[in-house]
Structure formats: C-alpha cells, structure tokens
Design a protein around this motif. Structure first.
Motif, PDB file in Angstrom:
ATOM      1  N   MET A 255     -86.998 114.980-108.264  1.00  0.00           N
ATOM      2  CA  MET A 255     -86.532 113.828-107.901  1.00  0.00           C
ATOM      3  C   MET A 255     -87.907 112.892-107.982  1.00  0.00           C
ATOM      4  SD  MET A 255     -83.834 113.803-104.865  1.00  0.00           S
ATOM      5  CE  MET A 255     -82.451 114.691-104.676  1.00  0.00           C
ATOM      6  N   ILE A 256     -88.938 113.424-107.178  1.00  0.00           N
ATOM      7  CA  ILE A 256     -90.245 112.819-107.366  1.00  0.00           C
ATOM      8  C   ILE A 256     -90.880 112.662-108.752  1.00  0.00           C
ATOM      9  CG2 ILE A 256     -92.598 112.842-106.700  1.00  0.00           C
ATOM     10  CD1 ILE A 256     -91.697 114.232-104.090  1.00  0.00           C
ATOM     11  N   LEU A 257     -90.648 113.503-109.352  1.00  0.00           N
ATOM     12  CA  LEU A 257     -90.879 113.641-110.724  1.00  0.00           C
ATOM     13  C   LEU A 257     -90.399 112.502-111.568  1.00  0.00           C
ATOM     14  CD1 LEU A 257     -92.751 115.298-112.809  1.00  0.00           C
ATOM     15  CD2 LEU A 257     -90.789 116.480-113.293  1.00  0.00           C
ATOM     16  N   LEU A 258     -88.931 112.318-111.333  1.00  0.00           N
ATOM     17  CA  LEU A 258     -87.999 111.302-111.771  1.00  0.00           C
ATOM     18  C   LEU A 258     -88.404 109.946-111.386  1.00  0.00           C
ATOM     19  CD1 LEU A 258     -84.515 112.864-111.617  1.00  0.00           C
ATOM     20  CD2 LEU A 258     -85.693 112.385-113.805  1.00  0.00           C
ATOM     21  N   TRP A 259     -88.931 109.819-110.252  1.00  0.00           N
ATOM     22  CA  TRP A 259     -89.360 108.616-109.708  1.00  0.00           C
ATOM     23  C   TRP A 259     -90.588 108.023-110.653  1.00  0.00           C
ATOM     24  CZ3 TRP A 259     -87.740 105.004-106.291  1.00  0.00           C
ATOM     25  CH2 TRP A 259     -88.528 104.100-105.930  1.00  0.00           C
ATOM     26  N   MET A 297    -100.682 111.482-115.016  1.00  0.00           N
ATOM     27  CA  MET A 297    -101.536 112.384-113.927  1.00  0.00           C
ATOM     28  C   MET A 297    -100.500 112.792-112.755  1.00  0.00           C
ATOM     29  SD  MET A 297    -104.236 113.635-114.882  1.00  0.00           S
ATOM     30  CE  MET A 297    -105.233 113.905-113.257  1.00  0.00           C
ATOM     31  N   ASN A 298     -99.855 111.857-112.307  1.00  0.00           N
ATOM     32  CA  ASN A 298     -99.178 111.982-111.158  1.00  0.00           C
ATOM     33  C   ASN A 298     -97.978 113.110-111.540  1.00  0.00           C
ATOM     34  OD1 ASN A 298    -100.637 110.143-109.912  1.00  0.00           O
ATOM     35  ND2 ASN A 298     -98.971 108.538-109.729  1.00  0.00           N
ATOM     36  N   MET A 299     -97.472 112.893-112.551  1.00  0.00           N
ATOM     37  CA  MET A 299     -96.157 113.686-112.917  1.00  0.00           C
ATOM     38  C   MET A 299     -96.957 115.157-112.942  1.00  0.00           C
ATOM     39  SD  MET A 299     -93.970 111.324-115.537  1.00  0.00           S
ATOM     40  CE  MET A 299     -92.619 112.412-115.675  1.00  0.00           C
ATOM     41  N   SER A 300     -98.126 115.244-113.632  1.00  0.00           N
ATOM     42  CA  SER A 300     -98.573 116.468-113.650  1.00  0.00           C
ATOM     43  C   SER A 300     -99.019 117.283-112.312  1.00  0.00           C
ATOM     44  CB  SER A 300     -99.764 116.390-114.621  1.00  0.00           C
ATOM     45  OG  SER A 300    -100.957 115.953-113.972  1.00  0.00           O
ATOM     46  N   TYR A 301     -99.368 116.393-111.491  1.00  0.00           N
ATOM     47  CA  TYR A 301     -99.375 117.163-110.133  1.00  0.00           C
ATOM     48  C   TYR A 301     -98.193 117.573-109.487  1.00  0.00           C
ATOM     49  CZ  TYR A 301    -103.729 114.600-109.875  1.00  0.00           C
ATOM     50  OH  TYR A 301    -105.249 114.075-110.025  1.00  0.00           O
ATOM     51  N   VAL A 302     -96.925 116.836-109.670  1.00  0.00           N
ATOM     52  CA  VAL A 302     -95.661 117.210-109.456  1.00  0.00           C
ATOM     53  C   VAL A 302     -95.496 118.576-110.098  1.00  0.00           C
ATOM     54  CG1 VAL A 302     -93.236 116.780-108.941  1.00  0.00           C
ATOM     55  CG2 VAL A 302     -95.107 115.004-108.933  1.00  0.00           C
ATOM     56  N   LEU A 303     -95.532 118.630-111.314  1.00  0.00           N
ATOM     57  CA  LEU A 303     -95.355 119.924-111.898  1.00  0.00           C
ATOM     58  C   LEU A 303     -96.093 120.903-111.335  1.00  0.00           C
ATOM     59  CD1 LEU A 303     -95.069 118.384-115.609  1.00  0.00           C
ATOM     60  CD2 LEU A 303     -93.210 119.201-114.162  1.00  0.00           C
ATOM     61  N   GLU A 304     -97.166 120.885-111.081  1.00  0.00           N
ATOM     62  CA  GLU A 304     -98.118 121.788-110.503  1.00  0.00           C
ATOM     63  C   GLU A 304     -97.617 122.363-109.068  1.00  0.00           C
ATOM     64  OE1 GLU A 304    -102.267 120.667-110.586  1.00  0.00           O
ATOM     65  OE2 GLU A 304    -102.677 122.269-109.113  1.00  0.00           O
ATOM     66  N   LEU A 322     -99.623 117.482-102.221  1.00  0.00           N
ATOM     67  CA  LEU A 322     -99.095 116.718-103.250  1.00  0.00           C
ATOM     68  C   LEU A 322     -99.160 115.233-103.092  1.00  0.00           C
ATOM     69  CD1 LEU A 322     -97.563 116.223-106.077  1.00  0.00           C
ATOM     70  CD2 LEU A 322     -95.396 116.482-104.889  1.00  0.00           C
ATOM     71  N   MET A 323     -98.771 114.533-101.874  1.00  0.00           N
ATOM     72  CA  MET A 323     -98.805 113.217-101.942  1.00  0.00           C
ATOM     73  C   MET A 323    -100.394 112.740-101.968  1.00  0.00           C
ATOM     74  SD  MET A 323     -95.801 112.185-101.339  1.00  0.00           S
ATOM     75  CE  MET A 323     -94.939 113.280-102.448  1.00  0.00           C
ATOM     76  N   LEU A 324    -101.230 113.615-101.306  1.00  0.00           N
ATOM     77  CA  LEU A 324    -102.844 113.547-101.296  1.00  0.00           C
ATOM     78  C   LEU A 324    -103.262 113.228-102.670  1.00  0.00           C
ATOM     79  CD1 LEU A 324    -104.643 112.887 -98.726  1.00  0.00           C
ATOM     80  CD2 LEU A 324    -105.560 115.148 -99.342  1.00  0.00           C
ATOM     81  N   SER A 325    -102.776 114.079-103.448  1.00  0.00           N
ATOM     82  CA  SER A 325    -103.320 114.192-104.902  1.00  0.00           C
ATOM     83  C   SER A 325    -102.826 112.886-105.511  1.00  0.00           C
ATOM     84  CB  SER A 325    -102.951 115.456-105.730  1.00  0.00           C
ATOM     85  OG  SER A 325    -102.992 116.719-105.012  1.00  0.00           O
ATOM     86  N   ILE A 326    -101.819 112.498-105.323  1.00  0.00           N
ATOM     87  CA  ILE A 326    -100.910 111.435-105.972  1.00  0.00           C
ATOM     88  C   ILE A 326    -101.587 109.977-105.494  1.00  0.00           C
ATOM     89  CG2 ILE A 326     -99.027 110.027-106.157  1.00  0.00           C
ATOM     90  CD1 ILE A 326     -97.336 112.328-106.097  1.00  0.00           C
TER      91      ILE A 326
END
Ligand code: ZN
Length: 329
Positions: A255-259, A297-304, A322-326
């Motif tokens: 869902m976060i990825l979809l956001w 970049m944000n999407m790649s963090y979620v995938l990671e 994850l939230m911190l990286s984003i």
C-alpha cells in the motif's frame, strides 16, 4: 448463482472451449488449468464438476439446487476430491489415499472427479501416482489439475491432459466485480491495485481489515511530511496492531508502494488509475514538492523493506527504519 455465462465474462476463451465441449458431451479425462493466482481456475473447476455431476442441468448449466450441486458447493461431495499441498508439497500418500477411496466405492458407472490444487507441488512420487491414473482413463473419472506454474508439471502429465490457459483479469472487470460484491469505490480501487485474486480480496475484506489498513496508511503518509514527530507513535499504536501477520505486513508495504506510485502518476498527470482515489488532493499536494527521482528512491526503499520481511526482521524496527529512510530522501 454462478452460470457459465457469468464465468465467461471472467475467462472468455477458457469458458468458450469448455461450454462447447460440455454441449457435445465430450469432456476430456484430464484438464490442466494454468494461470496466475486469482484468475478463477478453482471457480471454473468447481463449476465443471457441478455440470459433470448435476442431474438437472439446464443446457450446460448446473441447477445449483440438487444434492450434487449443493454438496459440491459445501465441499462435501463424496465423489469429488480435492487434493491440496500438505505443507510444502503434495505427497504420494495423499494421491494413493484418494485412489484407494475411489476404488472402494467401486460402482463402475459412478462418476468421480478429483481436483489437484497447486499441482506443480506434487512430489515425483505423487506425480507418478497421478500419472498411472491418467494412463488408465476410466470413462467416468474427470481429473482437473490447477497450477500457476506449468513448467513444473511433468511433460508426461501435460501430454495426457488438455491444457487451458487462464488470462489475468482486466482491472475494469475486477473493479466492477468488487463493486458488485458491495465493496465501496475507495476500497475497491485500492484492492484492485493490490491484487487480482478473489482469495486475497476475501482475506482482506474480512472484519473490514482493508478499510482500517487503508486509513492507517493514509495517516502515516500524511504525517510523514507534515507531522514527522507523530510517526513513531502512529507506527506503535496503529500500524503494529493491524499489520501483524506476514501477509498483512506485505500488503501494508504494498500500500505504501502504491501511495508513492500514485504520487508519480499525479506528477505525470495520469490520475485515472490511482489506488487511493479519494486522496487526490493530498496526493497532488505532496507530489508538487517531490521530484520523480526522489519518489523512485522512496519506492526502492519500500521494496528493500519487503525483501527484509523474508528474513524475520522485527516489524517495528523495519517500519521505523523505512520511514526514516523515506524522510531523509
Ligand atoms: Zn444440480
């Protein structure tokens, strides 16, 4: 009640072949249904079993009311057997058990059907037992093997069954079905972006999980940029209780990825496929201040983070990181 006509809307090509065969009363002894999860393989297999057993068929449609139809519907028809993986595989003894049961019943003319779900998970022993069955076709026995992965089915099994390919469902069609099920437009568009599988949908709408999950994700995404100090609290108090099981965590990250995908869509003016349809205001506002590069970049963090899920990481740490990286972008 489901008719072949209804199923034809989902899988026109497959149903077309089966309807014509049923009309001519010339079913094959064995079918191999292949296609990705949620394409209706199981539904069609059960409908086929009903048409095969029902004594009150109307044209080719099962009546849905006779003893045979009802027992199939409730999963307790004595001559319909479903073999599913026991743990990670379908084992030889499962197939042998079924064959023994079938032979005990013994009545030569009695019809029998067996459905093997995830047939690609059969061990070599199980596959060979099934093969023996397929090599000695009995006019009254129908085998239906279901798989998401044809390459893993023994060629000898493939050559003895008729293969039918189930195509992925089109988004519009799936959306319409969800709305017919009484699911609201906002939940339906998110569900249709997450999956095309009925089973997944049934799991996600149970106890209104999807609606609650959706609202927590929106809250997190809003706080991410406007009230970052709130984030840890929201993760602790709202996210963790709702995203406990692995599938829930995985879906939450999706869902976060979809956001972020919605933010990207909004940036390039492609807003007719948003997963969070009713959040277009917030999405456009957030998209305005973020570059496409940063969003990717944000999407790649979620995938990671999704990849880390498989290594039994602590869910709270995972989300916080994850939230911190984003935030740091
Ligand atoms: Zn019937």
């Amino acid at each position: 009640m489901e008719t072949w006509g209804h199923l034809e809307e989902i899988q026109p090509r497959v149903v077309n072949v089966l309807s014509r065969t049923l009309a001519k009363n010339r079913l094959a002894h064995a079918y191999l249904f292949e296609g990705s999860k949620g394409t209706g393989k199981r539904k069609v297999a059960l409908q086929l079993a009903k048409s095969f057993f029902c004594k009150e068929v109307k044209g080719i449609d099962p009546c849905q009311y006779c003893v045979d139809c009802k027992r199939i519907e409730h999963g307790n028809h004595p001559d319909l057997h479903m073999i599913e993986p026991d743990g990670l595989s379908i084992k030889k003894h499962q197939v042998e058990h079924l064959q023994k049961e079938f032979s005990y019943r013994g009545v030569e003319s009695a019809k029998k059907v067996y459905i093997v779900d995830q047939a690609d998970l059969m061990t070599t022993g199980a596959a060979n037992s099934i093969l023996k069955f397929l090599e000695e076709p009995n006019g009254a026995t129908l085998a239906i093997l279901l798989t998401e992965n044809t390459q893993k089915i023994l060629p000898t099994i493939q050559s003895r069954s008729q293969s039918l390919s189930f195509a992925p469902l089109k988004r519009e069609l799936f959306l319409k079905m969800l709305e017919d099920m009484g699911i609201s437009t906002t939940n339906a568009s998110l569900l249709a972006s997450l999956t095309t599988s009925y089973e997944d949908v049934e799991q996600m709408i149970e106890a209104d999980w999807i609606a609650q999950a959706r609202s927590v994700v929106i809250q997190l995404m809003e706080e991410l940029y406007s009230r970052p100090t709130q984030l840890l609290f929201t993760i602790q108090e709202k996210w963790l209780p709702l995203f406990k099981e692995k599938w829930q965590l995985e879906t939450g990250l999706d869902m976060i990825l979809l956001w972020f995908r919605d933010l990207l869509f909004s940036k390039i003016g492609k807003v007719d496929h948003l997963a969070f349809v009713d959040q277009i205001g917030l999405i456009e506002q957030q998209a305005l201040h973020r570059s496409q590069q940063r969003l990717s970049m944000n999407m790649s963090y979620v995938l990671e983070a999704k990849r880390h899920l498989h290594s039994n990481v602590n869910p709270q740490l995972l989300m916080e990181k994850l939230m911190l990286s984003i935030q740091e972008g």
